[in-house]
Design a protein around this motif. Structure first.
Motif, PDB file in Angstrom:
ATOM      1  N   TYR A 141       1.941   6.872  -7.007  1.00  0.00           N
ATOM      2  CA  TYR A 141       0.709   7.057  -7.773  1.00  0.00           C
ATOM      3  C   TYR A 141       0.590   8.452  -8.401  1.00  0.00           C
ATOM      4  CZ  TYR A 141      -4.257   7.243  -8.923  1.00  0.00           C
ATOM      5  OH  TYR A 141      -5.444   7.410  -9.575  1.00  0.00           O
TER       6      TYR A 141
ATOM      7  N   TYR B   8       2.257   1.787  -3.371  1.00  0.00           N
ATOM      8  CA  TYR B   8       1.189   2.272  -4.247  1.00  0.00           C
ATOM      9  C   TYR B   8       0.966   3.768  -4.054  1.00  0.00           C
ATOM     10  CZ  TYR B   8      -3.090   2.224  -6.968  1.00  0.00           C
ATOM     11  OH  TYR B   8      -4.035   2.463  -7.934  1.00  0.00           O
ATOM     12  N   LYS B   9       0.828   4.207  -2.810  1.00  0.00           N
ATOM     13  CA  LYS B   9       0.568   5.620  -2.513  1.00  0.00           C
ATOM     14  C   LYS B   9       1.728   6.522  -2.917  1.00  0.00           C
ATOM     15  CE  LYS B   9      -0.160   5.661   1.818  1.00  0.00           C
ATOM     16  NZ  LYS B   9      -0.456   5.836   3.229  1.00  0.00           N
ATOM     17  N   THR B  10       2.942   6.059  -2.718  1.00  0.00           N
ATOM     18  CA  THR B  10       4.125   6.894  -2.937  1.00  0.00           C
ATOM     19  C   THR B  10       4.263   7.353  -4.385  1.00  0.00           C
ATOM     20  OG1 THR B  10       5.279   5.777  -1.134  1.00  0.00           O
ATOM     21  CG2 THR B  10       6.634   6.983  -2.698  1.00  0.00           C
TER      22      THR B  10
ATOM     23  N   LYS C 164      -5.056   5.079 -13.148  1.00  0.00           N
ATOM     24  CA  LYS C 164      -5.230   4.098 -12.070  1.00  0.00           C
ATOM     25  C   LYS C 164      -5.104   2.676 -12.615  1.00  0.00           C
ATOM     26  CE  LYS C 164      -8.469   2.992  -8.367  1.00  0.00           C
ATOM     27  NZ  LYS C 164      -9.788   3.296  -7.800  1.00  0.00           N
TER      28      LYS C 164
ATOM     29  N   ARG D 120       0.844  -1.213   0.000  1.00  0.00           N
ATOM     30  CA  ARG D 120       0.000   0.000   0.000  1.00  0.00           C
ATOM     31  C   ARG D 120       0.873   1.256   0.000  1.00  0.00           C
ATOM     32  NH1 ARG D 120      -3.544  -2.870   3.367  1.00  0.00           N
ATOM     33  NH2 ARG D 120      -2.640  -1.971   5.238  1.00  0.00           N
ATOM     34  N   GLU D 121       1.947   1.236   0.774  1.00  0.00           N
ATOM     35  CA  GLU D 121       2.857   2.379   0.841  1.00  0.00           C
ATOM     36  C   GLU D 121       3.509   2.631  -0.520  1.00  0.00           C
ATOM     37  OE1 GLU D 121       4.541   5.677   2.268  1.00  0.00           O
ATOM     38  OE2 GLU D 121       3.076   4.463   3.341  1.00  0.00           O
TER      39      GLU D 121
END
Length: 191
Positions: A31, A27-29, A49, A24-25
């Motif tokens: 994106y 992915y967020k970093t 996305k 998840r980290e």
């Protein structure tokens, strides 16, 4: 010499352990970078996305392979994969008129990764060379090439009698920088 940041090594290590928080980290970093890439190239956030999810899944699967070694920054890898996927989608939608397979500009992912990694090494060598240059050379080069100051302004700032003297000094500084850069770059190629 491959430069990989500690954060990237940690993320890869945790993804190998199938740690969902690390995924998840990751992915967020990165994106926002991919949204920017796709939106600035005829795409929507929804399309970004989709492309990004596909790239992250590909990265996850690659990390799970036996003997996987990260040879560039994760950001670089994801950008290259997403760029390639987006260009392919544009071609399928007839919004990109080149032929991705035949165009030199759009290399395969592995070749593009190699090129990007090589460029990152060159930039790192240049940063090291600039920091080893010392003053007033570093200041003159930065003022001229980065801050876009005129030779007259540089002449005044560094106390040269005229712009021609400042220009001569800039030339000497560039020669020193060139020497430092190629010495570092050749040494890194040998290691």
């Amino acid at each position: 010499m491959n430069v990989v940041y500690y954060f990237d090594e940690l993320i890869v290590s945790e993804i190998k352990k199938k740690n969902e928080v690390a995924l998840r980290e990751l992915y967020k970093t990165h994106y926002p970078m991919i949204v920017n890439l796709v939106r600035s190239n005829n795409g929507t956030e929804e399309e970004a996305k989709d492309v990004y999810q596909e790239a992250v899944i590909a990265f996850y699967e690659k990390v799970q392979q036996q003997g996987f070694v990260l040879t560039c920054k994760i950001k670089t890898y994801l950008y290259a994969v997403c760029r390639r996927l987006w260009l392919k989608r544009l071609a399928e939608k007839k919004r990109y008129h080149g032929n991705i397979e035949e165009t030199e500009t759009f290399l395969g992912i592995e070749e593009e990764m190699s090129t990007i990694a090589e460029n990152e090494n060159k930039f790192a060598s240049m940063r090291e060379s600039m920091s080893g240059l010392g003053e007033p050379c570093r200041g003159i080069i930065e003022d001229f090439y980065i801050h876009d100051l005129s030779m007259e302004a540089i002449s005044e700032k560094f106390g040269y009698t005229n712009a021609d003297n400042a220009k001569n000094q800039k030339y000497k500084c560039l020669q020193r920088l060139k020497k430092l850069f190629f010495a570092k770059y050749k040494n890194e190629d040998l290691s």
